[in-house]
Write a protein that holds these residues in place. Structure first.
Motif: not given
Lengths: 160, 202
Positions: A41-51, A56-59, A140-149, B195-197
């Motif tokens: 399972w690859v769970l990605n926590f996101w929001a539409t307002w989060c740049g 990273e959604l395309p990844s 677990f990752f708390e950051k924006q991931l590239s496709y490679e990562e 929150g926003c990072g």
């Protein structure tokens, strides 16, 4: 034969339609974490307002596509405001034609479930959890991931 | 050779830096003594905690102009200041976002936001991101409640409902301050919230 065609047609239409965007509760996280299957399972926590999330959604979409024939399930967990699900999230998912499964986290108090995703998580998004109970893997990752990562992490779990 | 050495040093620093910013374990924990700072307020003056006369504590809030969660909490942060500043617990808001990654969080835009919302508290610019790094702030809004000796007494969210202020059942920051004022143990010392990072420099 006709029946099969009809079913195929129905399935096809179902796929073409916009996603339903089911609401989930925190215990769904536990179910994914405890699922005793071969699925990663690859769970990605996101929001539409989060740049950075949107960036990273395309990844995740690529992963979802490239690993469609493997036991990898991408879930995009929206953390938007509830009152914006209809006005923002659904139109966004439709516009971006997101193919990965999108669900909405229907909990008002994140303090009750953030630790259940990972004690490492401070709550900042984007955040991603890659899990396979069967392989005892919880990345677990708390950051924006590239496709490679992302792919490296998923491969690591798959190859265990 | 010198150039190479400089490059190596830079690389080492960068690597160390990228680790510290991603490791949530390096910031303050409840019970740590927080460092003071000197940061530029929206009025152009430098502000330090030590400058605040008669403070009994400090509500340090890492926030910004644009994050929807920060905006959702803005009125509540103003209310916190109005309620608690007269009691000796002022809000000190800090914006640490990199203006290159998030132009809307530039110093100019902070000044604009303060005007638009008549923000009554100090709103400081942590341009080097040193304070957010040291405190261990990761998102906006992210509260660090300090007592008068700058000992961290609470870290986390303002309350338990970011979307609807009226539906918040537990007001973490208020409860913590009320406990401090009563000389009691802070009931909930640490919470997490979405929150926003913080937009770290590339």
């Amino acid at each position: 034969m006709k029946q099969i065609l009809l079913i195929a047609l129905l399935l096809n239409t179902a796929f073409l339609q916009a996603q339903e965007l089911p609401f989930i509760k925190a215990d769904q996280i536990d179910r994914w974490k405890e699922a005793d299957t071969d699925t990663v399972w690859v769970l990605n926590f996101w929001a539409t307002w989060c740049g950075p999330c949107v960036a990273e959604l395309p990844s995740f979409e690529k992963l979802n596509k490239e690993y469609a024939d493997q036991k990898v399930q991408v879930i995009l967990v929206s953390n938007d405001f509830k009152k914006q699900v209809e006005t923002k999230v659904k139109p966004f998912v439709a516009k971006k034609k997101l193919k990965s499964k999108v669900v909405f986290m229907d909990e008002s108090n994140p303090n009750t479930w953030i630790d259940r995703v990972s004690p490492e998580w401070s709550g900042a998004i984007p955040a991603t959890l890659i899990i396979s109970k069967k392989k005892n893997q919880y990345l677990f990752f708390e950051k924006q991931l590239s496709y490679e990562e992302l792919e490296t992490a998923v491969k690591k779990v798959l190859e265990r | 050779m010198k150039k190479l050495l400089a490059l190596c040093t830079l690389a080492t620093v960068l690597i160390a830096f990228s680790f510290t910013q991603k490791d949530p374990g390096t910031g303050y924990l409840v019970g740590d003594t927080a460092r003071d700072f000197s940061l530029k307020n929206v009025d152009g003056k430098m502000v330090s905690l030590a400058d605040i006369k008669d403070a009994k504590g400090y509500i340090v809030v890492f926030t910004c102009n644009q994050c929807p969660y920060a905006i959702a909490y803005e009125d509540r942060i103003i209310e916190l200041h109005k309620k608690y500043a007269p009691l000796g617990y002022p809000v000190i808001a800090i914006n640490s976002n990199d203006k290159v990654r998030q132009p809307g969080d530039s110093y100019d835009n902070m000044q604009k936001r303060v005007k638009e919302k008549s923000i009554p508290y100090a709103y400081l610019y942590d341009e080097t991101q040193e304070i957010a790094q040291t405190y261990g702030a990761t998102r906006t809004p992210h509260v660090f409640l300090l007592d008068k000796d700058r000992v961290v007494r609470y870290i986390g969210a303002i309350d338990d409902n970011s979307e609807e202020a009226s539906e918040a059942k537990e007001k973490y920051v208020e409860n913590a301050i009320d406990a401090l004022r009563a000389g009691k143990e802070v009931p909930v010392k640490q919470t997490k919230a979405i929150g926003c990072g913080i937009k770290w420099k590339a």
